[in-house]
Design an enzyme around this catalytic site. Sequence first.
Site, short mmCIF file in Angstrom:
data_model
loop_
_atom_site.label_atom_id
_atom_site.label_comp_id
_atom_site.label_asym_id
_atom_site.label_seq_id
_atom_site.Cartn_x
_atom_site.Cartn_y
_atom_site.Cartn_z
N CYS A 2 13.11 10.27 -4.15
CA CYS A 2 14.36 10.48 -4.85
C CYS A 2 14.57 11.98 -5.02
CB CYS A 2 14.44 9.84 -6.24
SG CYS A 2 14.37 8.06 -6.23
N ARG A 27 14.44 13.03 0.88
CA ARG A 27 13.61 12.42 -0.14
C ARG A 27 14.00 10.96 -0.43
NH1 ARG A 27 11.04 16.60 -3.38
NH2 ARG A 27 10.53 14.96 -4.84
N TRP A 74 15.56 6.60 -3.47
CA TRP A 74 14.63 5.82 -2.65
C TRP A 74 14.17 4.69 -3.58
CZ3 TRP A 74 9.49 4.30 -2.89
CH2 TRP A 74 8.93 3.83 -1.69
N ASN A 98 13.56 10.55 -10.92
CA ASN A 98 12.64 10.38 -9.80
C ASN A 98 11.31 9.97 -10.39
OD1 ASN A 98 11.06 10.61 -7.49
ND2 ASN A 98 10.81 12.83 -7.72
N GLY A 99 10.74 8.86 -9.91
CA GLY A 99 9.46 8.40 -10.44
C GLY A 99 9.52 6.93 -10.79
N GLU A 479 -2.05 8.15 15.34
CA GLU A 479 -0.83 8.88 15.04
C GLU A 479 0.31 8.42 15.98
OE1 GLU A 479 0.27 10.53 12.74
OE2 GLU A 479 1.86 11.78 13.50
N LYS A 483 3.79 6.93 14.63
CA LYS A 483 5.11 7.52 14.98
C LYS A 483 6.02 6.45 15.55
CE LYS A 483 5.21 10.57 13.25
NZ LYS A 483 4.25 11.37 12.55
N GLU A 486 7.15 3.91 12.73
CA GLU A 486 8.07 4.40 11.69
C GLU A 486 9.43 4.78 12.25
OE1 GLU A 486 7.11 8.08 9.60
OE2 GLU A 486 5.88 8.71 11.28
N HIS A 502 -13.64 -6.43 20.10
CA HIS A 502 -14.05 -7.06 18.84
C HIS A 502 -12.87 -7.73 18.13
CE1 HIS A 502 -17.94 -5.34 19.44
NE2 HIS A 502 -17.38 -4.16 19.64
N LYS A 601 10.70 11.60 2.81
CA LYS A 601 9.82 12.70 3.24
C LYS A 601 8.74 13.02 2.22
CE LYS A 601 8.90 16.04 6.11
NZ LYS A 601 8.22 15.54 7.32
C1 F6R Z 1 4.56 10.08 8.89
C2 F6R Z 1 4.61 10.87 7.69
C3 F6R Z 1 3.83 10.41 6.51
C4 F6R Z 1 3.26 11.60 5.75
C5 F6R Z 1 2.62 11.13 4.44
C6 F6R Z 1 1.97 12.26 3.68
O1 F6R Z 1 5.29 10.67 9.91
O2 F6R Z 1 5.27 11.86 7.63
O3 F6R Z 1 2.84 9.51 6.85
O4 F6R Z 1 2.32 12.24 6.54
O5 F6R Z 1 3.60 10.54 3.64
O6 F6R Z 1 2.90 13.24 3.38
P1 F6R Z 1 2.46 14.71 3.01
O7 F6R Z 1 1.87 15.32 4.22
O8 F6R Z 1 3.71 15.41 2.57
O9 F6R Z 1 1.44 14.58 1.91
#
Ligand code: F6R
Length: 606
Positions: A2, A27, A74, A98-99, A479, A483, A486, A502, A601
């Site tokens: 948020c 956010r 969010w 926010n929270g 990773e 990617k 998401e 396994h 984010k």
């Molecule tokens: C995936 C992604 C998330 C962040 C995770 C941690 O693309 O961006 O998995 O890596 O939410 O975020 P930070 O690095 O800001 O602690």
Amino acid sequence: MCGIIGIASKKLVTSNIIQSLKKLEYRGYDSAGIATIVNGEINEKKCAGRVENLEKMLFKSPSSGNLGIGHVRWATHGIPSHVNAHPHSSDEVSVVHNGIIENSNELKKNLEKKGYKFKSQTDTEVITFLLTDFLKDFDLVEAINKTLKTLNGSFALGILFKKYSNIVVGARRGSPLAVGYGPEENYLGSDSYALKSMTNKITYLEDGEVCLLTNNKIDFYNSKNKKINKEILTLSNDKHTAEKGDYKDFMSKEINEQNITAKACIKEYVDHLRKDINLYNFPINPLDINKIILIGCGTAYHSCVTAKYWFEELTNIPIDIDIASEFRYRKIKLNKKNLYIFVSQSGETADTFAALDLCKKNSVKTCSIVNVVESSIARSSDFVLPIHAGPEIGVASTKAFLGQMLVLYILAIKISEIRKEISKSDYEKKINDLKKLPDLIKNTLNYCQDNVPIIAKDFLKAKGAMFLGRGLSFPIALEGALKLKELSYLHAEGYPAGEMKHGPLALIEEGLPVVILAPKDRYFEKTISNMQEVIARGGKVILLTNEDNKVIRENVRFTLEIPVSNEHLTPFLMTIPLQFLAYHVASLKNCDIDKPRNLAKSVTVE
Ligand code: F6R
């Protein structure tokens, strides 16, 4: 998550609030809203969806006022909808939050008994009514502090009061809140990034603090209603721009500038003339380190998994890796001889911060690897190693992942050198190889531009996908899968290739795309055998290997070739085709690249 913005000005504030909300949209983006004070009354406008919708709404029905608060949401409590969008207002008070308020159900019951009528399913509305109620008997600061003491959980708040119509209030516990000083106006923001276009003079509220903003002054109070002074900080002048430029979206910009990210990061840490790595005032003598524990979430965690391999190869220090949301609740014996490293792009991730806080309370040595140097995690750790990637706006982390890995790798080399676990010549060779990394990344980027889009088409009808690798390629497989899921909402799994038999091998069926990460390293033959097992079961293999690698390509649907490099550098290059792949699959599926559904984010809630 948020985003919150607040402005107290001499001018009209709506347009600046909207512009700031657009910056904060990373956010949260399921609904947006604004409240201003117009002719002494609270004027609230909100809607489901993006800030763009709110802007259209305000175009049809403008909102004036010299002070206001805004929010991008969010969802935590209650579905994304008009009614659950913030602000939440009574006749007297308007709140953006926010929270999470953990005792909201109990508080709601008590407030309902007093006659307050709730409109939304959010946890936030209790704050509105608590403030409204306490204001009947107490002055402003007392009413706020009484309300805050009643709340369990975490929050950053922006508040307007009908009775105090020249004041915007900010308060926090757990969730970050920045306060900005401007010319004839002052600001509140969930982070300094949202305020950067308006001011570089900021301060941060600490837990339990409250601020009262008017257009010409800011007063701070502690939880005991006492006025306090705060230091004003000047924000660093970011050399990197946060604009998209000619790119279609932030993600493609951020992927494509990874050679620059690497260059900037290497420049900060590596002295090519002296053939040395700069690491001053490290909080613990590397010779005394008992164990290193690397902690992060999501992509940041994957950088920790990668670093485990580097540290184990380059040093004799035992390494643990941990997901922050697990670390914070486990019964862990924290040890003063251990070094706890926290990796976070935003530096605001609630779980990572809580894990760090646990370490701080136990007085163990902490170091953070962050992109945002003004962040809570950076400010709370004993030592900070910035990744120097510049603002990352796309929700999916790309260049920050590369930066996190790079700082961790550089740290592993330096610790190894100090502990004399690497020879001088090897140390210098590794430094020399680092110098070549930006160009290797650039070549890989160019190669991927031309070669990945065609592969993405193959994923459109797939039910899912798998990513397999061994050694340093295993975390990159994780990773790659993250990617893809998401961004394109396609189910994807990353696995150590040797683990397939396994269980996961049962998932392989005719036509399932399987990305095999097989650089020419010590695992190569073994990974290729695993690839054959996939082919034999009908999997559609996309092989990621090195240039000039004479592998059997029979039955391999596509081969992608990354440049040959020092084995330790392959994770940096292997990541790039996988980022491109996720990007192109998501584009073909018309997904919102920079704002994937349900995500945000900066994950500032648990
Ligand atoms: C995936 C992604 C998330 C962040 C995770 C941690 O693309 O961006 O998995 O890596 O939410 O975020 P930070 O690095 O800001 O602690």
